[in-house]
Write a protein that holds these residues in place. Structure first.
Motif, PDB file in Angstrom:
ATOM      1  N   GLY A   1       0.778  -1.222   0.000  1.00 57.46           N
ATOM      2  CA  GLY A   1       0.000   0.000   0.000  1.00 57.46           C
ATOM      3  C   GLY A   1       0.813   1.277   0.000  1.00 57.46           C
TER       4      GLY A   1
ATOM      5  N   TYR B   1      -3.956  -1.639 -12.429  1.00 57.41           N
ATOM      6  CA  TYR B   1      -3.260  -0.998 -11.316  1.00 57.41           C
ATOM      7  C   TYR B   1      -2.581   0.262 -11.826  1.00 57.41           C
ATOM      8  CZ  TYR B   1      -3.869  -4.756  -7.922  1.00 57.41           C
ATOM      9  OH  TYR B   1      -4.406  -5.652  -7.012  1.00 57.41           O
TER      10      TYR B   1
ATOM     11  N   ALA C   1      -5.583   6.216  -9.590  1.00 59.00           N
ATOM     12  CA  ALA C   1      -6.482   5.291  -8.902  1.00 59.00           C
ATOM     13  C   ALA C   1      -7.850   5.920  -8.687  1.00 59.00           C
ATOM     14  CB  ALA C   1      -5.891   4.864  -7.559  1.00 59.00           C
TER      15      ALA C   1
ATOM     16  N   ARG D   1      -6.711   0.596  -9.534  1.00 55.84           N
ATOM     17  CA  ARG D   1      -6.378   0.340  -8.124  1.00 55.84           C
ATOM     18  C   ARG D   1      -4.973   0.821  -7.808  1.00 55.84           C
ATOM     19  NH1 ARG D   1     -10.513  -2.697  -6.233  1.00 55.84           N
ATOM     20  NH2 ARG D   1     -11.472  -4.157  -7.686  1.00 55.84           N
ATOM     21  N   ARG D   2      -4.783   1.121  -6.546  1.00 56.32           N
ATOM     22  CA  ARG D   2      -3.451   1.400  -6.022  1.00 56.32           C
ATOM     23  C   ARG D   2      -2.918   0.096  -5.445  1.00 56.32           C
ATOM     24  NH1 ARG D   2      -3.578   6.917  -3.210  1.00 56.32           N
ATOM     25  NH2 ARG D   2      -3.719   7.443  -5.418  1.00 56.32           N
TER      26      ARG D   2
ATOM     27  N   ASP E   1      -4.369  -2.040  -2.322  1.00 59.48           N
ATOM     28  CA  ASP E   1      -5.803  -1.875  -2.081  1.00 59.48           C
ATOM     29  C   ASP E   1      -6.441  -3.216  -1.717  1.00 59.48           C
ATOM     30  OD1 ASP E   1      -5.812   0.815  -2.585  1.00 59.48           O
ATOM     31  OD2 ASP E   1      -6.757   0.684  -4.565  1.00 59.48           O
TER      32      ASP E   1
ATOM     33  N   THR F   1     -11.825   4.735  -1.455  1.00 56.67           N
ATOM     34  CA  THR F   1     -12.086   3.306  -1.329  1.00 56.67           C
ATOM     35  C   THR F   1     -13.381   2.962  -0.606  1.00 56.67           C
ATOM     36  OG1 THR F   1     -10.941   3.183   0.800  1.00 56.67           O
ATOM     37  CG2 THR F   1      -9.603   2.844  -1.196  1.00 56.67           C
TER      38      THR F   1
ATOM     39  N   GLU G   1      -9.352   5.063   7.146  1.00 60.40           N
ATOM     40  CA  GLU G   1      -7.941   4.683   7.252  1.00 60.40           C
ATOM     41  C   GLU G   1      -7.493   4.516   8.702  1.00 60.40           C
ATOM     42  OE1 GLU G   1      -5.844   3.948   4.778  1.00 60.40           O
ATOM     43  OE2 GLU G   1      -7.427   4.236   3.291  1.00 60.40           O
TER      44      GLU G   1
END
Ligand SMILES: [Cu+2]
Length: 361
Positions: free
Chosen positions: A38, A92, A160, A190-191, A194, A255, A259
């Motif tokens: 990540g 990605y 992303a 996506r990162r 993820d 997302t 976090e």
């Protein structure tokens, strides 16, 4: 090059009774790149440099644009599997997607992405002469990049996000005719690191329809209690909408997940979904509320009344039906929307439906 079949999966395994939720998903880089936990790669230089793509992979896929019954059109990974919406495309940050678009129709059309990088010849717009003539095959290249430091303290955002793609060439100079007829789909960048979902649902508010359908024929999305469910919401057409999901909430960020305990991101269960907008999030099915037949719908009241509503069925963790869910589904299938009521009134032969209360709170 042909697409690597191992990269083509079915995100929603076929289950009897849920034909609407089958979406072929392309996880463009899964298994190819190491997941790096990540960390966002930020270049250490602060000089003004052009953004560079990270070490990504190039995936080559073929997409077919196909005429469907009812003067509709769809995109598919084969000529026989075109759907509305089209397949979920995934990459990605740093990856490149080379799309060979095969136009099997007698219409001018294209594929135009949101959120990623492309040159004018992959723009998909008639003004850039970027389209497939009837019967033509043409290549489009979509690139993406990680977050990069540019000059000073400025950062180029990474690619992303929950994006989308659609036709931009059918019908008019602006190419507006393909959207209403079904040429659209979700694009996820996506990162690395993820969280990956167990299930994916694409919900497109298109004029006064959902995925070109009205209730009770809107998709019934299904998951088991505890599964990570990814929603990709897209707006098209000529009206403003608000997407609401019953009994589930998400953080209004990239997302849907907070976090940490002091993450100040607003938590929502309703969000504007206007033409050209897209967003996505993950929820854990039934978390804190349990299984059941939960509604999703447009929260513009007149829109839900005319059929912009559907069911998110959260089954028990073992896949069995929770108490009351089938009855709720039966009520939903039996209920009558304003437009349908009008039609029924003028056609007495089909007097089988019965009205009940509103379509959501
Ligand atoms: Cu609406």
């Amino acid at each position: 090059m042909t697409p690597d079949p191992s990269a083509l999966g079915d995100a929603s395994p076929a289950e009897p009774g849920e034909p609407h939720v089958r979406r072929r998903s392309l996880l463009a880089a899964a298994g190819v790149l190491g997941v790096t936990g990540g960390a966002v790669t930020v270049a250490t230089t602060t000089h003004s440099e052009p953004a560079k793509a990270a070490e990504g992979v190039t995936k080559r896929i073929t997409i077919y644009a196909v005429a469907l019954p009812g003067n509709q059109f769809g995109y598919g990974l084969t000529p026989d599997t075109a759907t509305i919406p089209g397949p979920i495309l995934e990459m990605y940050e740093g990856d490149t997607l080379e799309i060979t678009l095969v136009n099997t129709t007698n219409q001018r059309l294209s594929i135009h992405p949101h959120g990623v990088d492309y040159s004018t010849d992959s723009d998909g717009a008639p003004f850039n002469a970027s389209f497939n003539a009837p019967g033509e095959t043409r290549k489009y290249v979509w690139r993406s990049h990680e977050m990069t430091a540019t000059s000073g303290r400025r950062f180029l955002p990474g690619s992303a996000g929950y994006w989308h793609y659609h036709d931009h060439a059918m019908g008019t100079d602006h190419g507006t005719a393909g959207l209403i007829k079904g040429l659209y789909g979700a694009l996820i960048v996506r990162r690395r690191g993820d969280i990956l979902p167990d299930k994916q649902f694409t919900v497109v508010f298109n004029d006064l329809q959902i995925n070109n359908k009205v209730a009770p024929n809107t998709p019934m999305f299904e998951a088991n209690l505890g599964q990570k469910v990814e929603w990709i919401a897209i707006g098209h057409g000529n009206f403003f909408h608000t997407f609401h999901l019953h009994a589930h909430r998400w953080a209004d960020n990239r997302t849907g997940y907070l976090e940490g305990p002091s993450d100040p991101t607003h938590v929502v269960d309703n969000k504007d979904l206007n033409p050209g907008n897209s967003f996505g999030f993950q929820v854990v099915a039934g978390e804190a509320v349990g299984p059941g037949a939960w509604m999703y719908h447009c929260h513009v009241q007149s829109h839900s009344d005319t059929g912009m509503a559907g069911i998110f069925l959260v089954r028990n963790a073992d896949g069995t039906m929770p108490p009351g869910a089938q009855e709720a589904i039966d009520r939903f299938n039996g209920h009558q929307h304003a437009a349908a009521a009008k039609a029924a009134a003028s056609a007495p032969a089909s007097a089988e439906t019965h009205a009940h209360g509103g379509t959501g709170s």
